[in-house]
Design an enzyme around this catalytic site. Structure first.
Site, short mmCIF file in Angstrom:
data_model
loop_
_atom_site.label_atom_id
_atom_site.label_comp_id
_atom_site.label_asym_id
_atom_site.label_seq_id
_atom_site.Cartn_x
_atom_site.Cartn_y
_atom_site.Cartn_z
N TYR A 149 0.84 -1.20 0.00
CA TYR A 149 0.00 0.00 0.00
C TYR A 149 0.88 1.25 0.00
CZ TYR A 149 -3.18 3.69 1.22
OH TYR A 149 -3.87 4.88 1.20
N ARG A 196 1.98 8.44 13.09
CA ARG A 196 1.58 9.70 13.73
C ARG A 196 0.06 9.90 13.64
NH1 ARG A 196 2.87 14.53 10.14
NH2 ARG A 196 0.91 13.72 9.29
N ARG A 206 -10.62 4.70 9.29
CA ARG A 206 -9.60 4.06 8.46
C ARG A 206 -8.46 3.53 9.34
NH1 ARG A 206 -8.21 7.84 3.52
NH2 ARG A 206 -7.17 9.05 5.12
N PHE A 266 15.34 19.66 -1.36
CA PHE A 266 13.97 19.19 -1.59
C PHE A 266 13.79 17.78 -1.04
CE2 PHE A 266 10.03 18.18 -3.46
CZ PHE A 266 10.16 16.97 -4.12
O1 LIG Z 1 -4.17 13.98 2.29
C1 LIG Z 1 -3.08 14.36 2.81
O2 LIG Z 1 -2.81 15.54 3.08
C2 LIG Z 1 -2.05 13.30 3.11
O3 LIG Z 1 -2.30 12.25 2.21
C3 LIG Z 1 -1.62 11.02 2.53
C4 LIG Z 1 -2.60 9.88 2.45
O4 LIG Z 1 -3.78 10.11 2.05
O5 LIG Z 1 -2.16 8.77 2.83
C5 LIG Z 1 -0.52 10.72 1.47
O6 LIG Z 1 -1.04 10.77 0.15
C6 LIG Z 1 -0.19 9.99 -0.73
C7 LIG Z 1 -0.80 10.01 -2.12
C8 LIG Z 1 -0.52 11.32 -2.80
C9 LIG Z 1 0.98 11.59 -2.84
C10 LIG Z 1 1.12 13.05 -3.10
C11 LIG Z 1 2.51 13.57 -3.12
C12 LIG Z 1 3.15 13.88 -1.93
C13 LIG Z 1 4.38 14.51 -1.95
C14 LIG Z 1 4.97 14.86 -3.18
C15 LIG Z 1 6.18 15.58 -3.21
C16 LIG Z 1 6.71 15.97 -4.44
C17 LIG Z 1 6.08 15.63 -5.63
C18 LIG Z 1 4.89 14.91 -5.60
C19 LIG Z 1 4.31 14.54 -4.39
C20 LIG Z 1 3.09 13.86 -4.36
C21 LIG Z 1 0.61 11.71 1.61
O7 LIG Z 1 0.59 12.80 1.08
N1 LIG Z 1 1.61 11.24 2.33
C22 LIG Z 1 2.81 12.05 2.55
C23 LIG Z 1 4.00 11.25 2.20
C24 LIG Z 1 4.07 10.99 0.68
C25 LIG Z 1 5.50 11.09 0.32
C26 LIG Z 1 5.69 11.18 -1.17
C27 LIG Z 1 7.13 11.37 -1.44
C28 LIG Z 1 7.89 10.29 -1.86
C29 LIG Z 1 9.24 10.45 -2.14
C30 LIG Z 1 9.85 11.68 -2.00
C31 LIG Z 1 11.21 11.87 -2.30
C32 LIG Z 1 11.79 13.10 -2.18
C33 LIG Z 1 11.04 14.20 -1.77
C34 LIG Z 1 9.69 14.04 -1.47
C35 LIG Z 1 9.08 12.79 -1.59
C36 LIG Z 1 7.72 12.63 -1.31
MG LIG Z 2 -4.81 8.80 0.71
#
Ligand SMILES: O=C(O)CO[C@@H](C(=O)O)[C@@H](OCCCCCc1ccc2ccccc2c1)C(=O)NCCCCCc1ccc2ccccc2c1
Ligand SMILES: [Mg+2]
Ligand SMILES: [Mg+2]
Length: 348
Positions: A149, A196, A206, A266
């Site tokens: 997941y 967290r 959930r 970043f």
């Molecule tokens: O609804 C919410 O606010 C939180 O949602 C969480 C969930 O629903 O589980 C969950 O949603 C996940 C699905 C959408 C992902 C969106 C995303 C996040 C960060 C990014 C950073 C840069 C570019 C694109 C990106 C896309 C969420 O936002 N979780 C936070 C952690 C996600 C980390 C993503 C990620 C992965 C590798 C990375 C590597 C380097 C820098 C940033 C990084 C960021």
């Molecule tokens: Mg989600």
């Protein structure tokens, strides 16, 4: 006139970025010119997809249809969506999604292809999870399911970012080769957030903690909020932190390969926030009652310090040491945690 309209819609995309993300907006806007717009649109497209995934008021068939077709939706000029529930926090993004699509279609085709490919994989992964055998209470059964997941919702973001870094020319093709390293960058952030967010997710109906872990300490996932289960709750939490520590070595290896300063900042800043959050939640039973966050002052210090690998390594060493200080000999996970810390310590 054309350029004015184009600049206006790009500005609106950055407004949506700042509106939908506390933690990523600032670091995305610091990226060099070759990458900034592509990463901003990558974020907005996936945040739009996640706004559909997170909405528990959507009819399941409708949700699955949208998740599995989102990679085509992002090519539909003018498309917008207003079926989100009134309380869905980022519903405004989808109501005005035509602005995101217009900007997405102005990116270099190579960037569009990376974003569309990850959107397809993530959308189908989210749909598989939403309709899977454990659908009844959206629970995750095994540690393997947990890793899968988190791969879908965060590991794939790491894949796409590494591809964008390489395509932009700011980093070598090498960074996109080792998928396990890119996957760990996402898993470490997502798993730390899932620990967290125990209480927030429980209240939303959930649960993302794998039953293979929490089932060793309780019969029901909500048992941990009862005071009489305090000790079991502490051991379950330390077991979850132990699982997350596995990704630390790969995160540090990935960061050590980066060469562009804006890309390093970043990537490093969200990771140091996560290790700080992990040390904060370790053996901290408040997570069963409220959403805890690292103090603003500490976050600012971390941001200012996370500009080179030596500083990042010493920040990780500091928090890993803090976890070892809080590690209790009576905890059944004590030895495993000590060994996980040992594996990291030889690296930092
Ligand atoms: O609804 C919410 O606010 C939180 O949602 C969480 C969930 O629903 O589980 C969950 O949603 C996940 C699905 C959408 C992902 C969106 C995303 C996040 C960060 C990014 C950073 C840069 C570019 C694109 C990106 C896309 C969420 O936002 N979780 C936070 C952690 C996600 C980390 C993503 C990620 C992965 C590798 C990375 C590597 C380097 C820098 C940033 C990084 C960021
Ligand atoms: Mg989600
Ligand atoms: Mg979400």
């Amino acid at each position: 006139q054309q350029t004015l309209a184009k600049d206006a819609s790009k500005k609106r995309c950055y407004d949506f970025l700042n509106m939908t993300s506390r933690s990523f907006a600032a670091v995305i806007q610091e990226l060099d010119d070759e990458l900034r717009d592509a990463v901003c649109l990558f974020y907005l497209v996936l945040r739009g997809l996640d706004t559909i995934e997170d909405d528990m008021t959507l009819d399941l068939d409708r949700k699955v249809e949208l998740l599995r077709s989102f990679d085509q939706i992002i090519y539909k000029e003018g498309w917008t969506f207003n079926e989100n529930g009134p309380n869905e926090k980022d519903r405004a993004l989808l109501v005005h999604f035509d602005v995101v699509i217009a900007e997405f279609l102005r990116l270099k085709p190579e960037f569009q292809a990376v974003i569309a490919n990850i959107t397809k994989l993530m959308g189908n992964g989210m749909a598989d999870y939403a309709t899977g055998e454990h659908r009844e209470n959206t629970s995750v059964a095994t540690i393997k399911d947990f890793d899968l997941y988190c791969h879908y919702v965060a590991g794939l973001v790491g894949y796409g970012l590494s591809d964008l870094f390489a395509a932009s020319g700011l980093e070598s093709e090498e960074i996109a080769k080792d998928k396990a390293l890119s996957n760990s960058m996402g898993l470490f952030l997502q798993k730390t957030n899932i620990i967290r967010d125990y209480r927030e997710d429980l209240d939303d109906g959930r649960q993302f903690w794998p039953r293979e872990i929490w089932g060793k300490y309780a019969d029901k996932f909500s048992d941990f909020i009862q005071p009489e289960n305090k000790l079991k709750a502490q051991y379950c939490l330390s077991n979850m932190v132990l699982n997350v520590l596995d990704d630390v070595p790969q995160v540090l290896t990935y960061l050590s390969k980066l060469r562009n300063q804006s890309v390093f900042n970043f990537c490093a800043i969200p990771q140091v926030m996560a290790i700080s959050t992990l040390a904060l939640v370790f053996n901290n039973l408040d997570i069963y009652h409220r959403n805890i966050k690292i103090r603003k002052g500490e976050a600012v210090k971390l941001i200012l310090d996370s500009t080179d690998m030596d500083n990042v390594v010493s920040i990780f060493r500091h928090y890993v040491f803090e976890i070892s200080r809080k590690n209790e000999a009576t905890d059944p996970n004590f030895m495993e945690i000590s060994m996980a810390i040992g594996r990291v310590s030889i690296q930092v």
